[in-house]
Design an enzyme around this catalytic site. Sequence first.
Site, PDB file in Angstrom:
ATOM      1  N   THR A 184       0.858  -1.177   0.000  1.00 27.21           N
ATOM      2  CA  THR A 184       0.000   0.000   0.000  1.00 27.21           C
ATOM      3  C   THR A 184       0.898   1.232   0.000  1.00 27.21           C
ATOM      4  O   THR A 184       2.115   1.138   0.125  1.00 27.21           O
ATOM      5  CB  THR A 184      -0.926   0.056   1.229  1.00 27.21           C
ATOM      6  N   GLU A 185       0.293   2.385  -0.108  1.00 24.56           N
ATOM      7  CA  GLU A 185       1.062   3.622  -0.224  1.00 24.56           C
ATOM      8  C   GLU A 185       1.889   3.938   1.016  1.00 24.56           C
ATOM      9  O   GLU A 185       2.783   4.778   0.962  1.00 24.56           O
ATOM     10  CB  GLU A 185       0.115   4.788  -0.511  1.00 24.56           C
TER      11      GLU A 185
END
Length: 507
Positions: A309-310
């Site tokens: 994920t970011e």
Amino acid sequence: MIGWITPDAVLAALGERFGRTGAPRDLTFYFPCGTGDAQGIKGMDHVAREGLMKRIVSGSYINPVDPVTGRRPELMRLVRENKVEAYSWPLGASMQWLREVARKSPGYLTKVGLGTYVDPQHGGGRFTARAEQDLIRRVAIDGEDYLFYPTWPIDVAIVRAASADADGNLSWEDEALVSSSMALVLAAKASGGRVIAQVRRIVERDSRAATAVRIPGMFVDAVVVAPDMMMTTGTPYDPAYLSAPRMPLDRLPRPAMGPDKVIARRAAREVRRRELSIFGFGAAADIPLVMAEQGAFDHGGLSDWWFTTEHGSYGGVVMSDWQFSANVNPDAIMDGVTQFDAIDGGLCRFAALAFAQFDAEGVVNVSRFGAANPGAGGFIDIAENARRLVFTGTFTTGGFDCTCADGRLRIERDGKISKFVNTAESITYRVLDGVRDKGQTALVVTERAVFEVSRDGLVLTEVAPGIDVRADVLGRMDYAPVAIADPLPLMDKALFEASAAPLALAG
């Protein structure tokens, strides 16, 4: 980032002090990523008070509506009513900008975001009329256009860690994310500012290896001990977010049967083994969970599936809803600034992201629509730098309800608002330009139809069993697709079955 790494106790004390004394006043708040939730971790809402907050710059404004009271976050009200100077930056810029502050450079330079809502030609990231100052400039160097984010000093950094010793040395041994904490600390100290760290405990000086300490105590001015701070939304502590120990996959939550699960199941068919895949919020985050439910990891485990994920959690299974951002059973956790180096370098080749609007010119919008102003988060960096894109979301919103049975989709009540609009309210990414100019491939996956983004626009390629194409798809779009597959295939009936049938994966 919802509840993760939110120094909630310190923000609460600051808001309480202002309410009691009227001081401090007219502050600029810089949140690299929005913090807070609707279930006990208020985050930014603690300081969203007129007089206390003059300006806010944030990579996202996600604070959900309270599920019990139905109240919208106070920060959203201040933005909606133009009570504060509000700016929204891409999450990559909001994190990497801190590094430029720390090294006393004039600013952060990037091509990410050109032509989007953060470009001065399209609003410069302003979210309110009060936001009159130009915080972003468009500049040309050797004939190439860039976005330039000038730096300014950071007076106080408030970060969160797991523990500190008597000298203020900070470690993150039971925190599932580090995010931009280190960059915030260095930016504040380089500016001559102060650092306040909220921690769960104080430990003995010699109780940790030096490699476990991520921030030296000489950069920390004050420590606040909050022993009861939550790990994240509804989770005081869960060692599975640290792989200590790993959670058996049969204990993972199963997404409820409904449109988001249908969408996640269809999008999961685009995921490939040993291709770094990054997932955004919403139905996209359900993809690894439906893959686990349908046995994708039963043979060989998770080692062939590279998920992130970011915020820098690598490996394991991405969680959905308000647990999103960290992974269960991760292999590694990078800090957020370094993660965006990886994202902007194109290492995340596949991305599954949400969409709120998709317009006739191939513009996707997640940043501002209707009364919502969530900002882009990591969307712009991710979308611009991936090779394969899947945009996920329901076809309509505002009261939409459907049922899935016998391999068919039945619309009980369609939403009042179509997401396929002539002109998006905000430009988060120009998908059509990415397909034409960068060679990206892109799909739009909804519960009732799938579109491929061609060089000319949307092509309808699949439709759900039980759906009337003319009434339920074409009749609910503000514009017509540039083409419709002939014959038009049906989406797989297994997507609409309540049972967890094995997935047909891309490879």
